[in-house]
Design a protein around this motif. Structure first.
Motif, PDB file in Angstrom:
ATOM      1  N   LEU A  82      79.042 -99.022  16.193  1.00 18.84           N
ATOM      2  CA  LEU A  82      79.204 -97.976  17.191  1.00 18.84           C
ATOM      3  C   LEU A  82      80.356 -97.050  16.810  1.00 18.84           C
ATOM      4  CD1 LEU A  82      78.739-100.033  20.470  1.00 18.84           C
ATOM      5  CD2 LEU A  82      77.079 -98.571  19.329  1.00 18.84           C
ATOM      6  N   PRO A  83      80.283 -95.778  17.197  1.00 21.16           N
ATOM      7  CA  PRO A  83      81.357 -94.843  16.867  1.00 21.16           C
ATOM      8  C   PRO A  83      82.624 -95.160  17.644  1.00 21.16           C
ATOM      9  CG  PRO A  83      79.780 -93.809  18.337  1.00 21.16           C
ATOM     10  CD  PRO A  83      79.195 -95.146  17.964  1.00 21.16           C
ATOM     11  N   PRO A  84      83.776 -94.686  17.168  1.00 28.06           N
ATOM     12  CA  PRO A  84      85.029 -94.952  17.879  1.00 28.06           C
ATOM     13  C   PRO A  84      85.041 -94.292  19.256  1.00 28.06           C
ATOM     14  CG  PRO A  84      85.365 -93.373  16.100  1.00 28.06           C
ATOM     15  CD  PRO A  84      83.986 -93.910  15.935  1.00 28.06           C
ATOM     16  N   VAL A  85      85.839 -94.862  20.126  1.00 24.70           N
ATOM     17  CA  VAL A  85      85.920 -94.380  21.504  1.00 24.70           C
ATOM     18  C   VAL A  85      86.669 -93.046  21.542  1.00 24.70           C
ATOM     19  CG1 VAL A  85      86.815 -94.882  23.813  1.00 24.70           C
ATOM     20  CG2 VAL A  85      85.849 -96.721  22.406  1.00 24.70           C
ATOM     21  N   ILE A  86      86.186 -92.133  22.366  1.00 27.29           N
ATOM     22  CA  ILE A  86      86.882 -90.863  22.624  1.00 27.29           C
ATOM     23  C   ILE A  86      87.538 -90.969  23.994  1.00 27.29           C
ATOM     24  CG2 ILE A  86      86.694 -88.360  22.744  1.00 27.29           C
ATOM     25  CD1 ILE A  86      84.059 -88.578  21.267  1.00 27.29           C
ATOM     26  N   THR A  87      88.844 -90.766  24.042  1.00 30.07           N
ATOM     27  CA  THR A  87      89.579 -90.880  25.311  1.00 30.07           C
ATOM     28  C   THR A  87      89.808 -89.488  25.901  1.00 30.07           C
ATOM     29  OG1 THR A  87      90.696 -92.856  24.486  1.00 30.07           O
ATOM     30  CG2 THR A  87      91.664 -91.765  26.403  1.00 30.07           C
ATOM     31  N   PHE A  88      89.441 -89.342  27.167  1.00 27.40           N
ATOM     32  CA  PHE A  88      89.639 -88.087  27.895  1.00 27.40           C
ATOM     33  C   PHE A  88      90.520 -88.355  29.116  1.00 27.40           C
ATOM     34  CE2 PHE A  88      85.609 -87.472  25.688  1.00 27.40           C
ATOM     35  CZ  PHE A  88      85.738 -86.180  25.184  1.00 27.40           C
ATOM     36  N   GLN A 117      72.296 -82.870   2.482  1.00 30.66           N
ATOM     37  CA  GLN A 117      73.114 -82.943   1.272  1.00 30.66           C
ATOM     38  C   GLN A 117      74.495 -83.548   1.523  1.00 30.66           C
ATOM     39  OE1 GLN A 117      73.131 -78.888  -0.136  1.00 30.66           O
ATOM     40  NE2 GLN A 117      71.140 -79.075  -1.170  1.00 30.66           N
ATOM     41  N   LYS A 118      74.833 -83.814   2.765  1.00 28.31           N
ATOM     42  CA  LYS A 118      76.128 -84.423   3.055  1.00 28.31           C
ATOM     43  C   LYS A 118      76.166 -85.845   2.514  1.00 28.31           C
ATOM     44  CE  LYS A 118      77.133 -81.789   7.271  1.00 28.31           C
ATOM     45  NZ  LYS A 118      77.468 -81.885   8.727  1.00 28.31           N
ATOM     46  N   PRO A 119      77.280 -86.258   1.890  1.00 31.21           N
ATOM     47  CA  PRO A 119      77.343 -87.604   1.295  1.00 31.21           C
ATOM     48  C   PRO A 119      77.104 -88.721   2.304  1.00 31.21           C
ATOM     49  CG  PRO A 119      79.148 -86.238   0.492  1.00 31.21           C
ATOM     50  CD  PRO A 119      78.481 -85.461   1.579  1.00 31.21           C
ATOM     51  N   GLU A 120      77.683 -88.598   3.512  1.00 27.37           N
ATOM     52  CA  GLU A 120      77.519 -89.665   4.491  1.00 27.37           C
ATOM     53  C   GLU A 120      76.070 -89.768   4.979  1.00 27.37           C
ATOM     54  OE1 GLU A 120      79.147 -86.029   6.761  1.00 27.37           O
ATOM     55  OE2 GLU A 120      79.335 -86.991   4.815  1.00 27.37           O
ATOM     56  N   VAL A 121      75.375 -88.609   5.024  1.00 25.89           N
ATOM     57  CA  VAL A 121      73.966 -88.618   5.430  1.00 25.89           C
ATOM     58  C   VAL A 121      73.110 -89.259   4.347  1.00 25.89           C
ATOM     59  CG1 VAL A 121      71.984 -87.163   6.020  1.00 25.89           C
ATOM     60  CG2 VAL A 121      74.250 -86.619   6.935  1.00 25.89           C
ATOM     61  N   GLN A 122      73.361 -88.917   3.093  1.00 24.68           N
ATOM     62  CA  GLN A 122      72.608 -89.514   1.996  1.00 24.68           C
ATOM     63  C   GLN A 122      72.845 -91.018   1.911  1.00 24.68           C
ATOM     64  OE1 GLN A 122      73.708 -87.296  -1.514  1.00 24.68           O
ATOM     65  NE2 GLN A 122      72.395 -85.558  -0.997  1.00 24.68           N
ATOM     66  N   GLN A 123      74.077 -91.442   2.184  1.00 20.61           N
ATOM     67  CA  GLN A 123      74.377 -92.876   2.171  1.00 20.61           C
ATOM     68  C   GLN A 123      73.592 -93.600   3.254  1.00 20.61           C
ATOM     69  OE1 GLN A 123      78.544 -93.706   2.549  1.00 20.61           O
ATOM     70  NE2 GLN A 123      78.288 -95.929   2.387  1.00 20.61           N
ATOM     71  N   HIS A 124      73.514 -93.009   4.440  1.00 21.32           N
ATOM     72  CA  HIS A 124      72.758 -93.638   5.524  1.00 21.32           C
ATOM     73  C   HIS A 124      71.267 -93.647   5.223  1.00 21.32           C
ATOM     74  CE1 HIS A 124      71.567 -94.972   9.440  1.00 21.32           C
ATOM     75  NE2 HIS A 124      70.920 -93.858   9.702  1.00 21.32           N
ATOM     76  N   GLN A 125      70.753 -92.588   4.616  1.00 22.15           N
ATOM     77  CA  GLN A 125      69.341 -92.551   4.250  1.00 22.15           C
ATOM     78  C   GLN A 125      69.014 -93.632   3.225  1.00 22.15           C
ATOM     79  OE1 GLN A 125      68.780 -88.486   2.984  1.00 22.15           O
ATOM     80  NE2 GLN A 125      68.425 -87.730   5.059  1.00 22.15           N
ATOM     81  N   GLN A 126      69.927 -93.863   2.274  1.00 27.24           N
ATOM     82  CA  GLN A 126      69.725 -94.918   1.305  1.00 27.24           C
ATOM     83  C   GLN A 126      69.720 -96.290   1.970  1.00 27.24           C
ATOM     84  OE1 GLN A 126      68.964 -94.415  -1.806  1.00 27.24           O
ATOM     85  NE2 GLN A 126      68.890 -96.591  -2.364  1.00 27.24           N
ATOM     86  N   ARG A 163      76.445 -87.293  19.591  1.00 25.14           N
ATOM     87  CA  ARG A 163      77.525 -87.178  18.615  1.00 25.14           C
ATOM     88  C   ARG A 163      77.104 -87.769  17.270  1.00 25.14           C
ATOM     89  NH1 ARG A 163      82.249 -91.510  20.120  1.00 25.14           N
ATOM     90  NH2 ARG A 163      83.025 -90.692  18.147  1.00 25.14           N
ATOM     91  N   PRO A 164      77.397 -87.055  16.174  1.00 18.59           N
ATOM     92  CA  PRO A 164      77.149 -87.615  14.843  1.00 18.59           C
ATOM     93  C   PRO A 164      78.368 -88.412  14.382  1.00 18.59           C
ATOM     94  CG  PRO A 164      77.795 -85.320  14.657  1.00 18.59           C
ATOM     95  CD  PRO A 164      77.802 -85.644  16.128  1.00 18.59           C
ATOM     96  N   TRP A 165      78.091 -89.447  13.585  1.00 19.17           N
ATOM     97  CA  TRP A 165      79.184 -90.261  13.045  1.00 19.17           C
ATOM     98  C   TRP A 165      78.690 -91.011  11.816  1.00 19.17           C
ATOM     99  CZ3 TRP A 165      80.312 -95.785  13.329  1.00 19.17           C
ATOM    100  CH2 TRP A 165      81.604 -96.097  12.873  1.00 19.17           C
ATOM    101  N   GLU A 166      79.352 -90.767  10.696  1.00 16.99           N
ATOM    102  CA  GLU A 166      79.062 -91.435   9.424  1.00 16.99           C
ATOM    103  C   GLU A 166      77.583 -91.325   9.035  1.00 16.99           C
ATOM    104  OE1 GLU A 166      80.555 -95.421   9.472  1.00 16.99           O
ATOM    105  OE2 GLU A 166      82.628 -94.760   9.188  1.00 16.99           O
ATOM    106  N   GLY A 167      77.035 -90.128   9.197  1.00 12.05           N
ATOM    107  CA  GLY A 167      75.655 -89.888   8.792  1.00 12.05           C
ATOM    108  C   GLY A 167      74.614 -90.357   9.773  1.00 12.05           C
ATOM    109  N   ARG A 168      75.036 -90.905  10.895  1.00 15.22           N
ATOM    110  CA  ARG A 168      74.111 -91.383  11.931  1.00 15.22           C
ATOM    111  C   ARG A 168      74.330 -90.582  13.218  1.00 15.22           C
ATOM    112  NH1 ARG A 168      76.301 -95.909   9.428  1.00 15.22           N
ATOM    113  NH2 ARG A 168      77.898 -96.079  11.030  1.00 15.22           N
TER     114      ARG A 168
END
Length: 255
Positions: A35-41, A177-186, A75-80
């Motif tokens: 899961l992505p990190p928490v955003i504090t508001f 073409q983003k590296p994190e997106v390609q890593q997740h696709q792999q 929200r996007p995070w690390e290609g996901r």
């Protein structure tokens, strides 16, 4: 006393466990995604509607992309991608890129800071969270920001449909073409390859199961012609036994 003490604890555990199970299942089927990190508001965030979109809102006060569209926060995070009904919790892995994203100009932050959208003054409006929740559905249905407000951009006309489609295609290529997106696709390809033998085995079992059930049913309930044939054989066997019995009695009588 022990029964009275453990009773409430058991009720609490029973109420919590289903929630925990649902949270684990919602992350992904078969594969658990981080899961992505928490955003504090400090307070519910204001949003700004982005030009050239159909009611896509963004939180401009933070350094990460946090969107609101079609009743969900995204929200996007690390290609996901993740979505939630809340802006600060309840994130669930979303296994594809949401359709609105390719309408979003990737340089919107610079335009926001300069109050300028592609050479036009951008008098954007900060929408409070409560107002967003009350009106987002009607605004989206009537294309309110595009038709009545032109997204707050002075002297601006929406791009033609053909141009918007071409921009979507270009942004899709850039995103992939983003590296994190390609890593997740792999990673997704590897998971699919690992699951493929299991899926084939399940299909074979499913195909074999009806045949086994049909064979069992035929043994329990044979067809009508087969039943008649079996009954005839059984009747002939009984008649043969009776005739042998009569012959034996005759021989005894002759003796």
């Amino acid at each position: 006393m022990k029964k009275l003490f453990f009773g409430p604890i058991l009720l609490v555990l029973l109420s919590v466990l289903p929630t925990m199970t649902l949270a684990q299942v919602s992350v992904g089927v078969g594969v658990s995604m981080p899961l992505p990190p928490v955003i504090t508001f400090q307070a519910p965030p204001d949003v700004v509607v982005l030009p050239d979109t159909n009611s896509v809102y963004v939180v401009p006060s933070i350094g990460i992309d946090l969107f609101f569209w079609n009743g969900f926060w995204w929200r996007p995070w690390e290609g996901r991608w993740y979505r939630s009904s809340y802006y600060d919790r309840g994130w669930v892995y979303y296994n594809r890129v949401p359709s609105f994203y390719y309408d979003v100009d990737p340089y919107w932050r610079g335009y926001y800071q300069n109050h300028n959208w592609h050479g036009h003054n951008w008098n954007y409006q900060h929408v409070p969270h409560s107002q967003l929740q009350q009106n987002w559905k009607s605004w989206q249905g009537t294309r309110y920001w595009e038709k009545k407000k032109t997204w707050g951009v002075q002297g601006y006309s929406p791009k033609p449909q053909q141009q918007r489609q071409e921009l979507r295609r270009q942004r899709q290529v850039q995103y992939q073409q983003k590296p994190e997106v390609q890593q997740h696709q792999q990673f997704q390809k590897q998971q699919q390859q690992q699951r493929q033998p299991q899926v084939q085995e399940q299909r074979q079992q499913q195909q074999h199961q009806p045949q086994v059930q049909q064979h069992q049913q035929q043994q329990q309930h044979p067809p009508q012609g087969q039943q008649q044939h079996q009954q005839q054989q059984q009747h002939q066997g009984e008649s043969h036994q009776q005739s042998q019995g009569h012959e034996g009695m005759g021989e005894e009588h002759r003796k």
